[in-house]
Design an enzyme around this catalytic site. Structure first.
Site, mmCIF file in Angstrom:
data_model
loop_
_atom_site.group_PDB
_atom_site.id
_atom_site.type_symbol
_atom_site.label_atom_id
_atom_site.label_comp_id
_atom_site.label_asym_id
_atom_site.label_seq_id
_atom_site.Cartn_x
_atom_site.Cartn_y
_atom_site.Cartn_z
ATOM 1 C CG HIS A 1 -12.813 6.575 72.974
ATOM 2 N ND1 HIS A 1 -12.409 7.879 73.750
ATOM 3 C CD2 HIS A 1 -12.147 6.863 72.537
ATOM 4 C CE1 HIS A 1 -11.951 8.159 72.707
ATOM 5 N NE2 HIS A 1 -11.281 6.844 72.436
ATOM 6 C CD GLN B 1 -4.800 10.703 65.993
ATOM 7 O OE1 GLN B 1 -5.386 9.168 66.124
ATOM 8 N NE2 GLN B 1 -4.299 10.879 66.660
ATOM 9 C CG HIS C 1 -9.135 11.229 71.704
ATOM 10 N ND1 HIS C 1 -9.832 10.795 71.188
ATOM 11 C CD2 HIS C 1 -8.030 9.939 71.341
ATOM 12 C CE1 HIS C 1 -10.701 9.721 70.537
ATOM 13 N NE2 HIS C 1 -9.358 9.663 71.255
ATOM 14 C CG ASP D 1 -9.112 3.597 72.698
ATOM 15 O OD1 ASP D 1 -8.993 4.275 71.957
ATOM 16 O OD2 ASP D 1 -7.768 4.738 73.620
ATOM 17 C CG HIS E 1 -9.853 5.101 67.590
ATOM 18 N ND1 HIS E 1 -9.801 6.255 67.488
ATOM 19 C CD2 HIS E 1 -9.324 4.975 68.971
ATOM 20 C CE1 HIS E 1 -9.160 7.160 68.027
ATOM 21 N NE2 HIS E 1 -9.483 6.580 69.509
ATOM 22 C CD GLU F 1 -4.520 8.622 75.100
ATOM 23 O OE1 GLU F 1 -4.817 9.338 73.706
ATOM 24 O OE2 GLU F 1 -4.348 7.134 74.718
#
Ligand code: FE2
Length: 425
Positions: free
Chosen positions: A56, A151, A209, A308, A58, A212
């Site tokens: 995971h 997102q 996701h 992450d 970005h 969270e």
């Protein structure tokens, strides 16, 4: 043989193992192999492992720390706002350059496979195109798997779903989502249905996701497991973060975990980020916020640890070191028993390899000769020392080398000038 590694210790605890490599694959493993290599490396009892895998990440945001400003509160919401400020200023060249630099860092740390989410809530799909380009460029030395990540919310953003479909058509591998960020619980559930049906139709994996949040009533993982089960997607669906599970009612979790197991849904915790971003509305006691890793494992659910973020709007630290991630995960989850510590090593190697569906990953004949020789003798020592990656090998070729940790001491009452491998027993 092209390469023979002598006297390796393996993650399963076996010792004195030789590994023979030919044409980029492992040809044989065993004690005192008779074959000779054009190149030979003496591991001298050091741990040889398949490479680290980050389940995971970005990569579109990485190494953007300070652009256009730093996150002063350090919170998730300021991070999202900051990313929103940065997005219009992004250029493809800068994105590619930062991602390529991060991949260099990753290789030096023995991290040779990364699943990166890429934000599709930008009608230009600038980051998608940049990371598809990076994926192709790094392919000789690093497997980059991309997740189409809405997102701003699949339903909350007007163009997110059409952009996500465009990204998949361009070559993005996995379907992402963010149900807890939709406007309502009902929209969150609907986004999961739409995304899972789309992925099932296309034969793709799903990694959302999911939950969270510190809100114990954020239960989208239940819906994700339901659709994975209904659509026959066992083994291909993952819930990332799942932090709300930290705060859920125990009775509810006792029902939830078997449902996840039955649906073959995997979980990814992101210890460095969860421990810094969750529990921010708490006074004291302050929740850790990481999902229930030991309990998920005990229920037979696959659990990986992800990095992450590295130096981005959400997290100002990090270096692509999955041993640092495992180290933090182990502490936050209090997984300090011998078997539990070993499980933390698997959470950054074998388990994410299965979640990503990597082909021919591992330490058996026929697997790709992708290996890391660490300055440690066991998986637990590797985590304890965040050991140096002395050799990183991709398809049988050394792609990175680093010296073991050393120091030269001058201390009264101790042997004069000692060179030694730091903190090894
Ligand atoms: Fe994430």
């Amino acid at each position: 043989m092209d390469l023979v590694i002598r006297n390796a210790s393996l993650p399963d605890g076996s010792q004195g193992i030789d590994i023979a490599i030919e044409s980029g694959r492992i040809a044989a493993l065993g004690r005192s192999l008779p074959m000779h290599g054009k190149q030979e490396i003496d591991a001298a009892g050091d741990l040889v492992t398949p490479p680290f895998v980050d389940a995971h990440f970005h990569m579109d945001a990485t190494l953007s720390y300070g652009l256009p400003r730093v996150n002063s509160s350090g919170t998730l919401l300021e991070g999202i706002a900051l990313w929103g400020e940065l997005k219009p200023q992004l250029t493809q060249d800068a994105l590619v350059e930062r991602a390529m630099q991060y991949c260099d860092w990753a290789v030096a740390r023995g991290l040779l496979a990364i699943r990166s989410h890429v934000d599709v809530c930008d009608d230009r799909l600038l980051a998608v195109e940049a990371l598809l380009h990076v994926k192709e460029r790094v392919a000789p030395y690093l497997d980059l798997q991309l997740v189409a990540f809405p997102q701003d919310g699949l339903l909350r953003s007007q163009t997110a779903f059409s952009n996500l479909k465009r990204a998949i058509a361009l070559g993005v591998d996995v379907v992402g989502g963010i149900p807890h960020f939709e406007r309502t619980m009902a929209d969150g559930a609907e986004s999961i249905r739409l995304l899972c049906e789309f992925a099932a139709e296309k034969g793709l994996r799903v990694d959302m996701h999911c939950d969270e949040s510190d809100d114990p009533l954020s239960r989208h993982i239940e819906t994700l497991a339901y659709h994975a089960q209904r659509l026959g997607m066992q083994g291909r669906v993952t819930g990332s973060h799942l932090t709300s599970m930290h705060s859920m009612d125990n009775y509810y979790v006792s029902k939830l975990l078997p449902l996840m197991r039955e649906a073959g849904v995997a979980a990814i915790a992101n210890p460095l980020i969860n421990i810094t971003l969750q529990g921010r509305h708490d006074t004291y006691p302050k929740r850790r916020g990481m999902t229930r890793v030991p309990e998920l494992l005990a229920a037979g659910i696959e659990v990986a640890f992800g990095h992450d973020c590295v130096m981005d709007p959400w997290y100002s630290l990090g270096s692509g070191d999955m041993l640092e991630v495992a180290h933090m995960g182990m502490h936050v989850a209090q997984m300090t028993g011998q078997a539990a510590m070993h499980a933390c090593f698997l959470a950054v190697t074998e388990t994410p390899a299965r979640i990503l569906g990597l082909q021919d990953y591992g330490l058996t004949p026929g697997c790709h000769a992708d290996l890391v020789i660490l300055d440690a003798s066991s998986t637990i020592e590797a985590i304890r020392l965040r050991a140096a990656r002395c050799f990183v090998i991709r398809r049988g070729k050394v792609v990175s080398q680093a010296p073991p940790a050393q120091a030269k001491l001058n201390l009264p009452g101790r042997p004069e000038s000692v060179d030694f491998r730091l903190q090894r027993l």
